[in-house]
Motif scaffolding. Structure first.
Motif, mmCIF file in Angstrom:
data_model
loop_
_atom_site.group_PDB
_atom_site.id
_atom_site.type_symbol
_atom_site.label_atom_id
_atom_site.label_comp_id
_atom_site.label_asym_id
_atom_site.label_seq_id
_atom_site.Cartn_x
_atom_site.Cartn_y
_atom_site.Cartn_z
ATOM 1 N N LEU A 12 38.600 35.242 40.770
ATOM 2 C CA LEU A 12 39.587 36.304 40.636
ATOM 3 C C LEU A 12 39.140 37.329 39.595
ATOM 4 N N GLU A 14 36.227 37.961 38.514
ATOM 5 C CA GLU A 14 34.999 38.637 38.941
ATOM 6 C C GLU A 14 35.222 39.462 40.199
ATOM 7 N N ARG A 15 36.469 39.502 40.658
ATOM 8 C CA ARG A 15 36.893 40.329 41.785
ATOM 9 C C ARG A 15 36.080 40.036 43.044
ATOM 10 N N ASN A 16 35.929 38.756 43.323
ATOM 11 C CA ASN A 16 35.289 38.340 44.566
ATOM 12 C C ASN A 16 36.068 38.930 45.745
ATOM 13 N N PRO A 17 35.408 39.651 46.667
ATOM 14 C CA PRO A 17 36.141 40.316 47.762
ATOM 15 C C PRO A 17 36.984 39.354 48.595
ATOM 16 N N THR A 19 38.283 36.519 47.640
ATOM 17 C CA THR A 19 39.413 36.077 46.826
ATOM 18 C C THR A 19 40.486 37.147 46.762
ATOM 19 N N LEU A 20 40.087 38.398 46.613
ATOM 20 C CA LEU A 20 41.073 39.479 46.559
ATOM 21 C C LEU A 20 41.853 39.582 47.867
ATOM 22 N N MET A 50 45.242 39.482 34.520
ATOM 23 C CA MET A 50 44.950 40.358 35.653
ATOM 24 C C MET A 50 46.097 40.342 36.662
ATOM 25 N N GLU A 54 48.109 43.861 37.280
ATOM 26 C CA GLU A 54 47.925 44.472 38.590
ATOM 27 C C GLU A 54 49.055 44.112 39.557
#
Length: 334
Positions: A12, A14-17, A19-20, A50, A54
């Protein structure tokens, strides 16, 4: 409450696509709950911050109950509460960064009968400001085998009267939930395998707790309609029809449990590759077949494990807080 599947905190932050995408909720889904798995207090704290900043969810649940080897061998899931101080640091980081969002946790009794942790973990959770605790009344070694120890839920409720305690384990019907509450004094229930192939179980639960005897008993045709809706919803979620239908296959046996369906038709449903193909097979079912008796029985995973996979030396010191650099995977799901 709408809960996404288990999310790895590292993935999360590391903003894994992928996971997002997994933490994406529809506008009609509220309240939103994100279930986090993490072993590093700093990473857990950053993930929670985060989520708040967000506006990704309305509630955060920390998973200390997962028994699968890929999680426990890193010291996560049901292995983690053995490290009392590490558990405390993770809970403190989560609550400190959650702002107005409630933080809850789910756990098991412990690693095995010789390493029970749930009472210590419950007191630590209360001291660190956790809003509620769910207990799956099995150890990690039990996995999903044997019988859930509802007495442990009662003992936890007595140990942490300050917060709600939710019971989990062997709830195959709404009446099981009523019996659990009566037997343990718990404040509510968490359902896992019991709803596989039976999403209407939650309506049964609502009726039961409202004092209504009404229970869903759908015909095979009504079940088929729900199956089609389920597969269509997965297509909206995954954005790729073939992947969604393939993912749906594992649900077929759960939906059809107890119904009389020929092996050829079961095979066609279990190998469908498109929504149209799935719908064609569903249309061939005997739609007026009534709900079968005696289906409020175990479903999904079962059986105990011979051992729990843990990091080397994990049981040497229950107070140790060291976290290995490879403890946090960047891949979500569990």
């Amino acid at each position: 409450m709408f809960v996404c599947e288990m999310i790895t905190t590292r993935a999360l932050v590391e903003r894994n696509p992928r996971t997002l995408r997994m933490v994406r909720f529809a506008g009609s889904e509220s309240p939103r709950s994100i279930q986090l798995y993490g072993v590093d207090p700093d990473t857990v704290g950053r993930a929670v911050k985060m989520i708040v900043e967000e506006d990704l969810a309305d509630h955060i649940d920390l998973n200390f109950g997962c028994p699968v080897p890929k999680v426990t061998k890193r010291g996560g899931g049901s292995a983690l509460p053995y490290k009392r101080n590490l558990l405390r640091r993770i809970l403190r980081a989560a609550v400190a960064n959650a702002g107005p969002l409630p933080v809850t946790m789910k756990m098991r009794k412990g690693i095995d009968e010789d390493h029970l942790t749930y009472l210590d973990a419950g007191r630590i959770a209360v001291e660190e400001g956790v809003a509620a605790i769910a207990l799956h009344a099995r150890t990690a070694r039990q996995h999903y085998g044997g019988v859930a120890d509802w007495d442990a839920i009662a003992r936890l409720k007595e140990a942490v009267p300050e917060v709600p305690v939710l019971g989990n384990g062997d709830i195959w019907s709404a009446d099981d939930a009523l019996r659990m509450v009566a037997a343990t004094g718990c404040d509510g229930v968490v359902v896992g395998r019991g709803c596989l192939g039976r999403p209407w179980l939650f309506k049964d639960l609502a009726n039961a707790f409202d004092g209504s005897p009404e229970r869903a008993r759908p015909t095979l045709g009504e079940v088929a309609a729900v199956m089609a809706r389920h597969a269509e919803g997965l297509t909206d979620c995954f954005d790729l029809e073939r992947y969604a239908v393939t993912d749906f296959r594992k649900h077929v046996g759960w939906y059809l449990k107890g119904f009389t369906v020929g092996s050829e038709l079961r095979r066609a449903l279990g190998t469908a590759e498109t929504l149209d193909g799935l719908r064609e097979s569903l249309a061939r079912l005997e739609h007026d077949q009534p709900w079968p008796p005696n289906t409020d029985t175990p479903r999904g995973k079962s059986g105990e494990r011979s051992k729990v996979y843990l990091p080397d030396g994990w049981l040497d010191d229950q107070w140790d807080c060291d976290v290995s650099q490879d403890a946090e995977s960047d891949i979500s799901g569990g």
